[in-house]
Design a protein around this motif. Structure first.
Motif, mmCIF file in Angstrom:
data_model
loop_
_atom_site.group_PDB
_atom_site.id
_atom_site.type_symbol
_atom_site.label_atom_id
_atom_site.label_comp_id
_atom_site.label_asym_id
_atom_site.label_seq_id
_atom_site.Cartn_x
_atom_site.Cartn_y
_atom_site.Cartn_z
ATOM 1 N N LYS A 278 0.697 -1.227 -0.140
ATOM 2 C CA LYS A 278 0.107 -0.034 0.061
ATOM 3 C C LYS A 278 0.915 1.174 -0.032
ATOM 4 C CE LYS A 278 -3.296 2.608 2.825
ATOM 5 N NZ LYS A 278 -3.973 2.427 4.233
ATOM 6 N N ILE A 279 0.762 1.867 -0.965
ATOM 7 C CA ILE A 279 1.749 3.362 -1.150
ATOM 8 C C ILE A 279 0.637 4.549 -0.902
ATOM 9 C CG2 ILE A 279 3.105 4.654 -2.400
ATOM 10 C CD1 ILE A 279 4.135 1.811 -3.849
ATOM 11 N N SER A 280 0.867 5.399 -0.177
ATOM 12 C CA SER A 280 0.106 6.529 0.155
ATOM 13 C C SER A 280 1.108 7.640 0.229
ATOM 14 C CB SER A 280 -0.412 6.495 1.615
ATOM 15 O OG SER A 280 -1.338 5.306 1.912
ATOM 16 N N ALA A 281 0.301 8.821 -0.035
ATOM 17 C CA ALA A 281 1.111 10.199 -0.385
ATOM 18 C C ALA A 281 0.744 11.305 0.762
ATOM 19 C CB ALA A 281 1.117 10.509 -1.693
ATOM 20 N N ILE A 282 1.512 12.003 1.438
ATOM 21 C CA ILE A 282 1.193 12.887 2.229
ATOM 22 C C ILE A 282 1.600 14.257 1.708
ATOM 23 C CG2 ILE A 282 1.336 13.921 4.761
ATOM 24 C CD1 ILE A 282 1.353 10.867 5.539
ATOM 25 N N LEU A 283 0.906 15.115 1.608
ATOM 26 C CA LEU A 283 1.662 16.566 1.112
ATOM 27 C C LEU A 283 2.315 17.303 2.061
ATOM 28 C CD1 LEU A 283 -1.419 17.886 -1.341
ATOM 29 C CD2 LEU A 283 0.605 16.209 -1.945
ATOM 30 N N LEU A 284 3.350 17.755 1.497
ATOM 31 C CA LEU A 284 4.025 18.799 2.380
ATOM 32 C C LEU A 284 4.361 20.123 1.885
ATOM 33 C CD1 LEU A 284 5.838 19.096 5.125
ATOM 34 C CD2 LEU A 284 7.686 18.280 3.787
ATOM 35 N N GLU A 285 3.508 21.070 2.117
ATOM 36 C CA GLU A 285 3.797 22.419 1.866
ATOM 37 C C GLU A 285 4.558 23.294 2.658
ATOM 38 O OE1 GLU A 285 1.854 22.888 -0.664
ATOM 39 O OE2 GLU A 285 0.180 21.727 -0.817
ATOM 40 N N PRO A 286 5.327 24.343 2.205
ATOM 41 C CA PRO A 286 6.067 25.271 2.915
ATOM 42 C C PRO A 286 5.198 26.095 3.829
ATOM 43 C CG PRO A 286 5.779 26.077 0.572
ATOM 44 C CD PRO A 286 5.521 24.592 0.707
ATOM 45 N N GLU A 376 6.457 22.966 8.677
ATOM 46 C CA GLU A 376 5.219 22.122 8.655
ATOM 47 C C GLU A 376 5.374 20.801 8.889
ATOM 48 O OE1 GLU A 376 2.170 23.732 7.586
ATOM 49 O OE2 GLU A 376 3.486 25.468 8.272
ATOM 50 N N LEU A 377 6.407 20.236 8.707
ATOM 51 C CA LEU A 377 6.514 18.540 8.858
ATOM 52 C C LEU A 377 6.145 18.398 10.184
ATOM 53 C CD1 LEU A 377 7.401 16.104 7.415
ATOM 54 C CD2 LEU A 377 9.948 16.586 8.236
ATOM 55 N N LEU A 378 6.286 19.385 11.222
ATOM 56 C CA LEU A 378 6.073 18.783 12.788
ATOM 57 C C LEU A 378 4.589 18.670 12.910
ATOM 58 C CD1 LEU A 378 8.659 21.075 14.401
ATOM 59 C CD2 LEU A 378 8.717 18.446 14.100
ATOM 60 N N SER A 379 3.853 19.248 12.078
ATOM 61 C CA SER A 379 2.501 19.461 12.675
ATOM 62 C C SER A 379 1.341 18.839 11.530
ATOM 63 C CB SER A 379 1.952 20.986 12.352
ATOM 64 O OG SER A 379 2.315 21.483 11.238
ATOM 65 N N ILE A 380 1.903 17.780 10.743
ATOM 66 C CA ILE A 380 1.085 17.220 9.870
ATOM 67 C C ILE A 380 0.195 15.988 10.596
ATOM 68 C CG2 ILE A 380 1.237 15.405 7.782
ATOM 69 C CD1 ILE A 380 3.358 16.840 6.720
ATOM 70 N N PRO A 381 -1.202 16.143 10.674
ATOM 71 C CA PRO A 381 -1.774 15.161 11.411
ATOM 72 C C PRO A 381 -1.758 13.848 11.052
ATOM 73 C CG PRO A 381 -3.233 17.156 10.768
ATOM 74 C CD PRO A 381 -1.980 17.283 10.038
ATOM 75 N N SER A 382 -1.613 13.575 9.895
ATOM 76 C CA SER A 382 -1.558 12.132 9.145
ATOM 77 C C SER A 382 -0.398 11.508 9.591
ATOM 78 C CB SER A 382 -2.199 12.204 7.685
ATOM 79 O OG SER A 382 -0.982 13.003 7.194
ATOM 80 N N MET A 383 0.641 12.178 9.868
ATOM 81 C CA MET A 383 1.885 11.238 10.514
ATOM 82 C C MET A 383 1.860 10.900 11.738
ATOM 83 S SD MET A 383 4.066 11.443 7.935
ATOM 84 C CE MET A 383 5.288 10.656 8.982
ATOM 85 N N LYS A 384 0.781 11.173 12.579
ATOM 86 C CA LYS A 384 0.883 10.900 14.052
ATOM 87 C C LYS A 384 0.732 9.420 14.231
ATOM 88 C CE LYS A 384 -1.204 15.281 15.532
ATOM 89 N NZ LYS A 384 -2.369 15.862 16.199
#
Length: 945
Positions: A278-286, A376-384
């Motif tokens: 399963k490959i998922s993508a999480i967007l990371l914006e500046p 922004e990396l520290l605050s991505i909800p889907s990474m928790k």
């Protein structure tokens, strides 16, 4: 190729008008020369049928005769019952007339409709999640030159996934036998030249594999559609039908329908989900301070690759003890269903008879290009979900086994990024960002070995490569860290190395695997190999040194043409800082192990520089030639880039060069680069600039013909009748080329809109000490051009005015009157020589030149020196040529640097290549028969050279 191994082809008799007799045998003439004890690798490929032909660079080592080449486009057309010339009965080229032999349909661009349209197939394979070998592997693109983002391969038995496709990926995979034909999906962590510069060439290569061609799914954030729009100008639609973007549209007013996925910004996008992965993508914006949303090219992606868990083994003994008889209930339990016992009044649950499950490994690929992104990396909800400690995996938390960091060292070393890394506890961190220490060890070992050998033989024309310059050489390699095959000690940070693996399956080998990392290639090792293989190379090197001192040994004296002493007046007392030609790429069609695609760097030193054509990987080649700092300086100094035509092997490195120049000159007062190219190139650049600012201004080649230059100099109307008029014999009324270019009712001299850019180019040329840059049409495809670059007049020591040097570059072309006319009196002619002399019909079919035809163009025009380049990749290391015709000529190699002050020596070097390459024959490599071979003659349909 051996003529005796194939049927004799009909060649029109009037080819002899151009001094060309393709069936004339000259193979054994070399045996009469002092150095004839070596295999005549420069011999003609048309030997006498009564004698066994010698081995040449185009022949295999084994067997009495070489096999027929596969995928010859000429032979393929003959099998289909038509000849590439059956509609064109033009005679051979004669410099004194306007008649010449060429493929008219190709020149018109109509040859594409002759071929059936392909519906490219995608690979479909049966997956087996239980017996799968799986790993992630670093593909070293960019590791030694730092010009691209590294690529990563996710490997399964039946599936392949590649993350990022920077320039040079094809060369790397060819050398290390990584089968690109097995790739199912390509994922981009960002959409820019750094991560996607190799994508156009890769799509074209895959589309040309086999009879039907292959297509892959290409995934990227929403700005991928800008790249797709740009590539449409030169890539067939069939090769891009499976490009898919995800994420919100960058422009709310954009009415173009999105072909990808869209959902709330903070959610992960599931791109692939099957029995294996399963490959998922999480967007990371500046982080955005002034306005919401990000600009094109700024969106980065974190890819999450999750393998399914492996269920524990079924224990039949436990099942029998619980009162179950062998039968269907065993299968139910293994599939996760509870069943009733046959002999006991109990319910048997899967956990009662199954061993413990093995959790599926999880891999993250993180591209965090700037510190703004890391905030922004520290605050991505889907990474928790992936942060929890392995000793407390609750609430659906997942253990991350490996994180591959594609982020640059400036970001990974920041405190913000470091604090984010610590959230993963025992994960193995692989830092794949750029590190300067990797410059010492080239990843393109095959070409680096040849470059180093040429440097040893003749450092005057082959300077030491940048990656082995004295400040980089360090042979005290600490190899102790490479001794273990597998390293299960997770929770550490290691630097990525070329072909480093992290094993995911089988679970018993989970961890870092260094077995595929190649040994370190150093300059001393290459020299030891050379001296052991060819001991006499030492004496040859000394002979070459004496050439610069005017001494000629016996061998040179016996070749009268090598003793030529007449030097053009333009070279009188010329300084070494006047001009140098650096051939960055000398192959055609696609990058190969030994030759990159076309690019010529014209170094005018303190006055700036010009780039003629810019194939994929040109920036990397500059860094291999000059080193990191030297290449940056070379890019800064670029004032003009000239592109001959819009075939991919001539322009797909342009965006990366321009983007790098913009980065280097950011905050510094400068003028945009001037790009001169055919009009279709403007369509590509205009579309691409929506994605990435290229800081350039465009001029159509037609605005830089003699006629167009004359139109802006109203005080000198006499230039309109110049014999070098670009609308001369090729475009004159009734000429065979008139219909090809379909001149519009508006004359080309009406270039008022281009006048400001022409004036600017004229000023730039003046600042560089140049008098002219003139484009002229050639015969290859629609809007294909050659170019004349002429230096301004100067004064010699006596104070007398002497003419400036004149350099001509052919681009891709058949021999034609315009080519000869433009080359008259040239100091140096750089001419394509794609095919050997025996393949004249294939040269006509593809509107290219043979080696002898290219030489004859130079001879007819009275050129002082001719340099042959753009060799078919069917000649891996050195082309098949007839040395007896090379009086004022030399063959080019990648990284060859020709200073104008050394032009008089140039032809004298040619015989020494015989010694250096005496043992080189066509290698018996797997790619000769593999379906993903990158040989140019196997991909005739899409990657048109």
């Amino acid at each position: 190729m051996l003529t005796s191994s194939m049927p004799h082809r009909h060649v029109p008799q009037n080819l002899s008008l151009f001094g060309f007799s393709p069936l004339k045998s000259s193979s054994f003439a070399l045996f009469l020369r002092p150095f004839s004890l070596y295999p005549p690798i420069f011999a003609s490929s048309s030997p006498s049928p009564s004698r066994r032909p010698p081995r040449t660079a185009g022949y295999r080592r084994s067997g009495s005769s070489p096999p027929r080449r596969k995928w010859s486009s000429f032979e393929e057309q003959k099998r289909q019952g038509r000849s590439p010339m059956e509609k064109d009965k033009a005679s051979s080229f004669n410099p004194s007339s306007d008649s010449f032999e060429f493929n008219k349909r190709r020149a018109e661009g109509l040859d594409k409709i002759d071929k059936p349209k392909k519906n490219l197939k995608r690979n479909t394979r049966t997956l087996n999640p239980t017996n799968t070998i799986a790993y992630v592997q670093i593909l070293g693109t960019g590791m030694d030159t730092q010009d691209t983002s590294p690529s990563v391969l996710l490997f399964f038995d039946k599936q392949r996934f590649i993350f990022n496709a920077g320039e040079g990926l094809q060369r790397f995979c060819t050398e290390h036998k990584i089968k690109l034909s097995k790739v199912d999906h390509i994922f981009l962590s960002r959409v820019c030249s750094e991560t996607a510069g190799g994508l156009p060439g890769l799509l074209l290569t895959l589309a040309g594999i086999g009879e039907e061609g292959l297509s892959v799914n290409v995934w990227g954030p929403s700005d991928l559609k800008y790249l797709v729009d740009a590539m449409r100008s030169f890539i067939p639609r069939a090769a891009m039908v499976h490009t898919r973007s995800f994420g919100p549209s960058l422009n709310a007013s954009d009415s173009t329908p999105q072909s990808g996925l869209s959902k709330p910004k903070d959610d992960a996008y599931v791109l692939v989900e099957d029995e294996v992965v399963k490959i998922s993508a999480i967007l990371l914006e500046p982080s955005c301070t002034e306005e919401s949303g990000s600009k094109p090219g700024e969106t980065a992606v974190i890819y999450v690759c999750e393998l399914p868990e492996i269920k524990g083994k079924f224990d039949p003994k436990k099942a029998m003890a619980l009162g179950l008889r062998a039968g269907p209930k065993y299968s139910y339990l293994q599939s996760g269903q509870s069943v009733k016992s046959d002999f006991k009044d109990i319910t048997v649950h899967p956990s009662d008879v199954m061993g413990p499950s093995v959790p599926g490994p999880v891999v993250l690929l993180v591209d965090c290009p700037t510190e703004s992104h890391s905030e922004e990396l520290l605050s991505i909800p889907s990474m928790k979900t992936y942060y929890s400690c392995p000793d407390n995996l609750t609430d659906g938390a997942k253990l991350v086994n490996c994180i591959i960091h594609l982020s640059p060292a400036s970001v990974t070393n920041s405190s913000t990024y470091q604090s984010w890394m610590k959230r993963f506890h025992s994960a193995q961190h692989i830092l794949a960002g750029h590190e300067a220490k990797n410059m010492e060890f080239p990843i393109l070992r095959a070409s680096s070995r040849i470059t180093a050998r040429l440097n040893y033989l003749c450092p005057q024309f082959f300077p030491a490569p940048g990656f082995w310059s004295p400040q980089h050489v360090n042979n005290s390699i600490n190899s102790t860290s490479f001794s273990k095959c597998f390293d299960s000690n997770l929770g550490e940070s290691i630097s990525a190395e070329n072909l480093l693996k992290f094993t995911l399956r089988p679970h018993s080998n989970l961890g870092v695997d260094r077995t595929c990392i190649p040994s370190r290639l150093t300059s001393l090792r290459v020299m030891d190999e050379l001296l052991s293989e060819i001991p006499e190379i030492r004496s040859k090197t000394e002979e070459i040194k004496r050439l610069w001192n005017g001494h000629h040994n016996k061998m040179m004296i016996e070749e009268p043409w090598l003793g030529e002493s007449t030097v053009p007046s333009c070279l009188e007392n010329i300084r070494r800082d006047d001009m140098e030609i650096v051939l960055l790429g000398t192959g055609s069609s696609q990058p190969s192990k030994y030759r990159n695609v076309t690019a010529i760097y014209v170094d005018l030193f303190s006055r700036g520089s010009i780039l003629l054509d810019c194939g994929e990987g040109t920036l990397g080649q500059l860094k291999r030639r000059y080193g990191l700092e030297g290449a940056d300086e070379a890019v800064r100094n670029l004032r003009c880039i000239w592109i001959s035509h819009i075939h991919a092997d001539h322009h797909t490195g342009l965006a990366r060069i321009l983007a790098r120049r913009r980065e280097l000159l950011k905050g510094v007062a400068h003028e945009p680069a001037i790009v001169v190219g055919p009009r279709p190139l403007k369509n590509f650049l205009d579309a691409y600039q929506r994605l990435e600012d290229l800081d350039m201004e465009f001029l159509d080649c037609r605005n830089t013909t003699t006629t167009s230059w004359a139109s802006q100099e109203t005080t000198r109307p006499e230039k309109n009748t110049n014999s070098g008029n670009a609308e001369g014999s090729l475009f004159s009324k009734g000429s065979p080329m008139q219909s090809i270019y379909k001149r519009s009712s508006t004359p080309l001299t009406d270039n008022s809109s281009a006048l400001p850019f022409l004036k600017k180019l004229k000023n730039v040329l003046g600042e560089m000490g140049l008098e002219d840059l003139i484009s002229f049409p050639v015969v290859h495809c629609p809007q294909a051009f050659g170019v004349v670059v002429k230096a301004a007049k100067r004064k010699n020591i006596a104070g007398d005015e002497i003419p400036g040097w004149k350099m001509v570059y052919s681009g891709d072309t058949r021999p034609c009157p315009e080519m000869v006319e433009a080359s008259k009196g040239a100091t140096v002619l750089i001419h394509e020589a794609t095919f050997e002399d025996a393949l004249v019909e294939e040269a006509v079919a593809k509107n290219h030149s043979t080696t002898k035809e290219a030489i004859n163009v130079g001879s007819s025009a009275g050129v002082y020196r001719t340099v042959l380049t753009h060799f078919s990749q069917r000649y891996p290391k050195i082309p098949v040529i007839d040395e007896s015709h090379m009086h004022n000529t030399c063959i080019a190699f990648d990284m060859m640097s020709i200073n104008m002050a050394d032009l008089h020596v140039l032809p004298k070097i040619l015989p020494y290549f015989k010694t250096l390459f005496r043992n080189q024959v066509v290698e018996e490599e797997e790619e000769e028969t593999d379906d993903d071979s990158l040989m140019s003659d196997k991909v005739p349909s899409f990657f048109i050279n």
